[in-house]
Scaffold this motif. Structure first.
Motif: not given
Length: 105
Positions: A92-96
């Motif tokens: 989720r952090l990488l996608l953000a």
């Protein structure tokens, strides 16, 4: 979207989204094959929602983000929407970071 094999015509349930499962260890070399598989499934279908279940991925890294971004582009090019489900906190952090967090359900 699911299908049920019966004698005669193929029955496709269009009330449910098509679900693509991506699991294991994904490398940059896997992206073209994943996109080709998705394209084979989507060609000829009316625009639909596609859910990419990423809950069983072995790791969250930039190779995975690259593959997921390419899958989203492939679906969009064919007129479909693609959302990701089951993403862990790291993914989720990488996608953000790359602006794909709005696609996570």
């Amino acid at each position: 979207m699911s299908s049920d094999r019966r004698p005669g015509l193929l029955v496709v349930d269009t009330t449910q989204p098509l679900v693509l499962y991506v699991s294991g260890h994904i490398t940059r070399a896997d992206a073209p094959g994943l996109c080709a598989d998705l394209e084979r499934r989507l060609v000829g279908l009316d625009p639909t929602d596609v859910v990419c279940d990423v809950g069983a991925l072995a790791q969250a890294d930039l190779a995975v983000v690259d593959a997921l971004a390419r899958l989203r582009l492939t679906a969009g090019r064919l007129g479909h929407t693609l959302r990701f489900r089951g993403a862990g906190q790291e993914l989720r952090l990488l996608l953000a970071l790359v602006g794909l967090d709005e696609t996570v359900v």
